[in-house]
Design a protein around this motif. Structure first.
Motif, short mmCIF file in Angstrom:
data_model
loop_
_atom_site.label_atom_id
_atom_site.label_comp_id
_atom_site.label_asym_id
_atom_site.label_seq_id
_atom_site.Cartn_x
_atom_site.Cartn_y
_atom_site.Cartn_z
N GLU A 55 0.94 -1.13 -0.03
CA GLU A 55 0.16 0.05 0.10
C GLU A 55 0.90 1.14 -0.10
O GLU A 55 0.48 2.26 -0.60
CB GLU A 55 -0.93 0.09 1.25
CG GLU A 55 -2.16 -1.00 1.31
CD GLU A 55 -1.45 -2.38 1.60
OE1 GLU A 55 -0.32 -2.52 2.05
OE2 GLU A 55 -2.28 -3.30 1.34
N GLU A 56 1.99 1.30 0.72
CA GLU A 56 2.77 2.33 0.73
C GLU A 56 3.59 2.46 -0.58
O GLU A 56 3.79 3.67 -1.06
CB GLU A 56 3.87 2.13 1.92
CG GLU A 56 3.38 2.25 3.39
CD GLU A 56 4.21 2.20 4.47
OE1 GLU A 56 4.29 2.23 5.65
OE2 GLU A 56 5.28 1.15 3.99
N TRP A 57 3.96 1.52 -1.05
CA TRP A 57 4.56 1.55 -2.40
C TRP A 57 3.61 2.16 -3.61
O TRP A 57 4.18 3.00 -4.22
CB TRP A 57 4.96 0.14 -2.99
CG TRP A 57 5.80 0.01 -4.04
CD1 TRP A 57 7.26 0.00 -4.20
CD2 TRP A 57 5.44 0.05 -5.53
NE1 TRP A 57 7.54 0.07 -5.62
CE2 TRP A 57 6.43 0.22 -6.11
CE3 TRP A 57 4.30 0.16 -6.27
CZ2 TRP A 57 6.43 -0.01 -7.70
CZ3 TRP A 57 4.04 0.24 -7.76
CH2 TRP A 57 5.15 0.24 -8.40
N THR A 58 2.32 1.76 -3.42
CA THR A 58 1.32 2.19 -4.50
C THR A 58 1.06 3.84 -4.06
O THR A 58 1.24 4.49 -5.21
CB THR A 58 -0.01 1.54 -4.28
OG1 THR A 58 0.25 0.13 -4.45
CG2 THR A 58 -0.87 1.98 -5.15
N PHE A 90 10.98 -1.07 -2.03
CA PHE A 90 11.13 0.25 -3.12
C PHE A 90 12.50 0.28 -3.39
O PHE A 90 13.38 0.39 -2.65
CB PHE A 90 10.85 1.51 -2.20
CG PHE A 90 9.68 1.67 -1.52
CD1 PHE A 90 8.87 2.43 -1.82
CD2 PHE A 90 9.00 0.77 -0.71
CE1 PHE A 90 7.40 2.53 -1.11
CE2 PHE A 90 8.02 0.82 0.09
CZ PHE A 90 6.98 1.86 -0.30
N VAL A 91 12.67 0.52 -4.63
CA VAL A 91 14.23 0.97 -5.27
C VAL A 91 13.95 2.34 -6.12
O VAL A 91 13.06 2.37 -6.91
CB VAL A 91 14.78 -0.20 -6.46
CG1 VAL A 91 16.26 0.26 -6.79
CG2 VAL A 91 14.73 -1.62 -5.69
N MET A 92 14.50 3.24 -5.56
CA MET A 92 14.64 4.66 -6.00
C MET A 92 15.81 5.12 -6.45
O MET A 92 16.76 4.86 -5.96
CB MET A 92 13.80 5.61 -5.04
CG MET A 92 12.59 5.03 -4.61
SD MET A 92 11.79 6.13 -3.22
CE MET A 92 11.08 7.40 -4.55
N GLU A 93 15.95 6.09 -7.35
CA GLU A 93 17.06 6.80 -7.78
C GLU A 93 17.74 7.60 -6.58
O GLU A 93 16.87 7.93 -5.84
CB GLU A 93 16.68 7.80 -9.06
CG GLU A 93 16.51 7.23 -10.06
CD GLU A 93 15.84 8.53 -11.20
OE1 GLU A 93 15.88 9.58 -10.64
OE2 GLU A 93 15.48 8.07 -12.31
N TRP A 94 18.70 7.45 -6.59
CA TRP A 94 19.82 8.08 -5.45
C TRP A 94 20.32 9.45 -6.14
O TRP A 94 21.30 9.15 -6.75
CB TRP A 94 20.57 7.32 -4.56
CG TRP A 94 21.34 7.85 -3.75
CD1 TRP A 94 22.27 8.98 -3.65
CD2 TRP A 94 21.25 7.72 -2.12
NE1 TRP A 94 23.03 9.45 -2.75
CE2 TRP A 94 22.19 8.54 -1.51
CE3 TRP A 94 20.26 6.77 -1.45
CZ2 TRP A 94 22.28 8.67 -0.10
CZ3 TRP A 94 20.51 7.06 -0.06
CH2 TRP A 94 21.46 7.92 0.67
N LYS A 95 19.92 10.68 -5.82
CA LYS A 95 20.47 11.78 -6.32
C LYS A 95 21.79 11.82 -5.48
O LYS A 95 21.82 11.53 -4.37
CB LYS A 95 19.78 12.99 -6.26
CG LYS A 95 18.24 12.70 -7.11
CD LYS A 95 17.68 14.25 -6.97
CE LYS A 95 16.69 14.19 -7.92
NZ LYS A 95 15.99 15.54 -8.19
#
Length: 305
Positions: A55-58, A90-95
């Protein structure tokens, strides 16, 4: 609390299958319900990895899609959540950025941080109204939860009721225009490049609140750290005064936001551990730290008209 730090190989393998690349995971935040990692690979930019719920991912995906290519918001690397033991990865870009704690901010970073928090609020207000997000209870509703807890645990519960009683000014909370807030803004969830505030992470705790709530939360999180030295606390007080002097919100709004965040912390602990008598003592310890910023906010600037 998930102990994924002891099973980094399994988590690394699950990510590798989903994205086609193996990242070396370094724990960033492990003493929490869902741990956070930095992932590095020789042939790719770093990533931000968090384990949470589907749910958090969505909610995070919907929000970031609505925001689009705007400012300092990082992007999800995968189109679907990575399933790991019934949890969502969650896999997100790391600035390319670094953590700067409030007590270590220089004047330029303070200015950038304040303007960044204002920008964050505007962006969330622009897009989040059309996305799903949890709504937090009013102070009165949260206080009712605490009263019910106190009836079950009279000793620590009565102590807790005294600590989190609602000031009269806070009763105006529901009459004020509410915004959509990040909900968990602290130093490890935003990054700087040089003196510029450039990145914000971890959008799964969106909630309603006063517009200044995220900035206040970032300051309160540092004031509640027990390990800070006396010198660091003195620097934090000085930075807080500078930040408060620069923000477009009144002293009254800042204090009310701090009180509501404080109340929510107590209510969350009670909901999570409804039968534990020690919760009252735990909140009391945290409350001693939080009162420092409440006193500081109350004395830092005149109320704007």
């Amino acid at each position: 609390m998930l102990d994924l730090v002891k099973d980094l190989n399994g988590l690394t393998a699950a990510i590798a299958v989903a994205v086609g690349r193996t990242y070396r995971l370094t724990p960033l935040q492990v003493k929490c319900t869902y741990p956070v990692f930095r992932g590095e690979a020789d042939d790719a930019e770093p990533v931000f990895v968090k384990v949470g719920t589907k749910e958090e991912w969505t909610r995070t995906r919907d929000l970031l899609q609505a925001i689009g290519d705007s400012g300092f918001f990082s992007r999800l690397v995968t189109e679907k959540p990575i399933d790991y033991g019934g949890h969502a990865v969650f896999v997100m870009e790391w600035k390319a950025s670094r953590t700067v704690f409030p007590e270590d901010m220089n004047p330029q970073q303070i200015e950038s941080f304040v303007s960044g928090c204002v920008k964050l609020g505007k962006e969330l207000r622009r897009v989040a109204q059309g996305t799903a997000h949890p709504t937090a209870g009013t102070p009165e509703e949260l206080y009712d939860d605490i009263v019910r807890y106190a009836n079950r645990h009279p000793v620590t519960g009565n102590l807790l009721k005294q600590l989190v009683k609602i000031p009269e000014a806070e009763r105006t909370y529901g009459k004020r225009p509410l915004a959509i807030c990040h909900g968990d803004l602290h130093a490890k969830n935003f990054g700087f490049v040089g003196d510029e505030f450039v990145a914000v992470y971890d959008f799964d705790k969106l909630t309603e609140g006063l517009a200044c709530g995220d900035l206040v939360n970032a300051l309160m999180e540092r004031f509640s750290c027990f390990h800070l030295s006396r010198a660091a606390r003195m620097r934090l007080k000085d930075v807080t005064r500078r930040i408060v002097a620069a923000v477009p919100w009144s002293r009254e709004e800042l204090v009310i936001a701090a009180n509501v965040i404080r109340l929510r912390f107590a209510a969350r602990r009670i909901v999570k551990h409804p039968d534990a008598a020690w919760v009252g003592v735990d909140v009391w310890r945290r409350d001693r730290q939080i009162r420092r910023i409440l006193d500081l906010l109350a004395a830092s600037k005149e109320v704007k008209t």
